[in-house]
Design a protein around this motif. Structure first.
Motif, PDB file in Angstrom:
ATOM      1  N   UNK A  23      46.834  43.989  39.713  1.00 20.42           N
ATOM      2  CA  UNK A  23      46.490  42.653  39.218  1.00 20.42           C
ATOM      3  C   UNK A  23      45.064  42.650  38.683  1.00 20.42           C
ATOM      4  N   UNK A  24      44.809  43.470  37.638  1.00 20.35           N
ATOM      5  CA  UNK A  24      43.430  43.643  37.159  1.00 20.35           C
ATOM      6  C   UNK A  24      42.994  42.632  36.112  1.00 20.35           C
ATOM      7  N   UNK A  25      43.754  41.544  35.952  1.00 17.78           N
ATOM      8  CA  UNK A  25      43.466  40.607  34.862  1.00 17.78           C
ATOM      9  C   UNK A  25      42.038  40.085  34.878  1.00 17.78           C
ATOM     10  N   UNK A  26      41.397  40.117  33.724  1.00 11.00           N
ATOM     11  CA  UNK A  26      40.012  39.662  33.613  1.00 11.00           C
ATOM     12  C   UNK A  26      39.888  38.143  33.764  1.00 11.00           C
ATOM     13  N   UNK A  27      40.964  37.429  33.460  1.00  9.59           N
ATOM     14  CA  UNK A  27      40.894  35.973  33.508  1.00  9.59           C
ATOM     15  C   UNK A  27      41.197  35.408  34.890  1.00  9.59           C
ATOM     16  N   UNK A  32      51.261  36.056  58.262  1.00  7.89           N
ATOM     17  CA  UNK A  32      51.082  36.975  59.389  1.00  7.89           C
ATOM     18  C   UNK A  32      51.225  38.444  59.031  1.00  7.89           C
ATOM     19  N   UNK A  33      51.359  38.775  57.751  1.00  7.05           N
ATOM     20  CA  UNK A  33      51.496  40.187  57.365  1.00  7.05           C
ATOM     21  C   UNK A  33      50.947  40.420  55.970  1.00  7.05           C
ATOM     22  N   UNK A  34      50.640  41.690  55.692  1.00 10.36           N
ATOM     23  CA  UNK A  34      50.169  42.051  54.365  1.00 10.36           C
ATOM     24  C   UNK A  34      51.226  41.867  53.302  1.00 10.36           C
ATOM     25  N   UNK A  35      52.493  42.105  53.659  1.00 12.78           N
ATOM     26  CA  UNK A  35      53.579  41.917  52.696  1.00 12.78           C
ATOM     27  C   UNK A  35      53.694  40.453  52.278  1.00 12.78           C
ATOM     28  N   UNK A  36      53.579  39.539  53.249  1.00 13.42           N
ATOM     29  CA  UNK A  36      53.613  38.112  52.919  1.00 13.42           C
ATOM     30  C   UNK A  36      52.420  37.730  52.047  1.00 13.42           C
ATOM     31  N   UNK A  37      51.249  38.278  52.364  1.00 15.76           N
ATOM     32  CA  UNK A  37      50.050  37.985  51.573  1.00 15.76           C
ATOM     33  C   UNK A  37      50.221  38.456  50.138  1.00 15.76           C
ATOM     34  N   UNK A  53      45.104  48.511  52.185  1.00 14.00           N
ATOM     35  CA  UNK A  53      46.163  48.787  51.205  1.00 14.00           C
ATOM     36  C   UNK A  53      46.386  47.582  50.293  1.00 14.00           C
ATOM     37  N   UNK A  54      46.297  46.387  50.869  1.00 12.48           N
ATOM     38  CA  UNK A  54      46.480  45.179  50.073  1.00 12.48           C
ATOM     39  C   UNK A  54      45.359  45.025  49.047  1.00 12.48           C
ATOM     40  N   UNK A  55      44.116  45.294  49.447  1.00 10.05           N
ATOM     41  CA  UNK A  55      42.997  45.255  48.497  1.00 10.05           C
ATOM     42  C   UNK A  55      43.224  46.233  47.360  1.00 10.05           C
ATOM     43  N   UNK A  56      43.636  47.437  47.720  1.00  6.12           N
ATOM     44  CA  UNK A  56      43.862  48.474  46.696  1.00  6.12           C
ATOM     45  C   UNK A  56      44.974  48.059  45.742  1.00  6.12           C
ATOM     46  N   UNK A  57      46.026  47.464  46.278  1.00  2.02           N
ATOM     47  CA  UNK A  57      47.163  47.043  45.457  1.00  2.02           C
ATOM     48  C   UNK A  57      46.775  45.913  44.510  1.00  2.02           C
TER      49      UNK A  57
END
Length: 307
Positions: A71-75, A31-36, A62-66
């Motif tokens: 978490x930019x891992x290529x794998x 129910x929240x971005x923090x939980x996601x 903000x979650x998408x940006x974070x």
């Protein structure tokens, strides 16, 4: 396939979750971005996320940006779909620029959501296939095709890495150079197919002696290198002797052919800070000494230190 659904509106969350489950998805609803964000950091996190734009704590943008920043891992790629009541072009562009892969404007048609989630699933499947293909190519590029151990270039690279680590941690490192005795005679007498069997079985016996984190490589022809992290010269000699004994313990068989095999080994310990070339050369010279003095034996080089 698992899908993360983040929406602070209980009615909307229940409705979308029911749709996704009807289409065969395993839904993890919060129910929240923090939980996601907490869910996405897990080891087995869902790779596809449907995120409401407006939520307590982190909102969808903000979650998408974070996710893209931290978490930019290529794998491991995350496919992110934004749900929003915002309709202006500027706001939608801002959401996509933040890292969303797709968006849907509320209220939306269930069939459209079905299609867009399906697109995300297909893209993630293609990404997994690409990663698997790249890993297979990387493996092939570093392995000897016949024996499956590291090839010469990859073994030298691993030696450089292990030597750097030994310097940093002030730990010992040793190298074994080994050569199958009279291998040309084996090929000439029994043929190259039997010779290949001897090479593969020799590697199998070597691997049966060394530790899981030791490095075995085919240096060329019938010559092999073993890199022994955290092993001084005395330990390396004992390992080399166990390998020599394992290889000669019983003949290698190929059909009706039975071939007795022995090998010679040279041992070099790193000391304080030699170079890769110096370490290989010292082990090679010790190997040639073993060859000159009768074969089927282990010889050692003087401990190498910095000049």
């Amino acid at each position: 396939m698992r899908v993360l659904l983040a929406d602070d509106d209980a009615v909307s969350r229940k409705m979308v979750a029911a749709m996704l489950r009807k289409w065969g998805y395993d839904v993890f609803a919060v129910s929240s971005g923090d939980e996601a964000w907490a869910v996405l950091q897990g080891r087995d996190a869902p790779r596809l996320a449907v995120l409401d734009w407006v939520m307590p704590g982190l909102d969808g943008v903000e979650l998408c940006r974070k996710v893209r920043r931290e978490m930019p891992g290529k794998d491991r790629y995350f496919y992110l779909i934004l749900l929003t009541a915002k309709t202006s072009r500027e706001e939608i562009v801002a959401g996509l620029e933040a890292g969303a892969d797709d968006y849907m404007v509320k209220p939306f048609d269930p069939s459209e959501l079905h299609v867009r989630v399906g697109i995300g699933k297909r893209i993630l499947s293609l990404h997994e296939e690409l990663v698997a293909t790249q890993e297979a190519l990387r493996f092939q590029a570093t392995r000897d095709a016949l024996t499956g151990v590291y090839n010469r270039g990859a073994a030298l690279k691993r030696l450089e890495e292990e030597l750097d680590r030994a310097r940093r941690e002030c730990k010992p490192l040793s190298v074994l150079m080994m050569d199958i005795d009279h291998f040309k005679k084996i090929n000439d007498t029994y043929g190259h197919l039997v010779g290949d069997t001897v090479l593969k079985e020799t590697v199998r016996r070597i691997q049966g002696v060394v530790r899981s984190y030791d490095v075995v490589g085919r240096f060329g022809g019938e010559e092999f290198v073993v890199i022994l992290p955290n092993a001084d010269g005395d330990i390396a000699v004992r390992v080399a002797e166990r390998i020599r004994a394992a290889v000669s313990a019983y003949p290698v068989t190929d059909g009706a052919v039975s071939v007795s095999v022995t090998l010679s080994a040279g041992v070099a310990a790193a000391g304080t800070a030699p170079t890769v070339d110096a370490l290989i050369q010292a082990a090679d010279e010790a190997l040639y000494q073993a060859k000159r003095t009768g074969r089927n034996r282990v010889c050692t080089a003087p401990t190498l230190c910095a000049a």
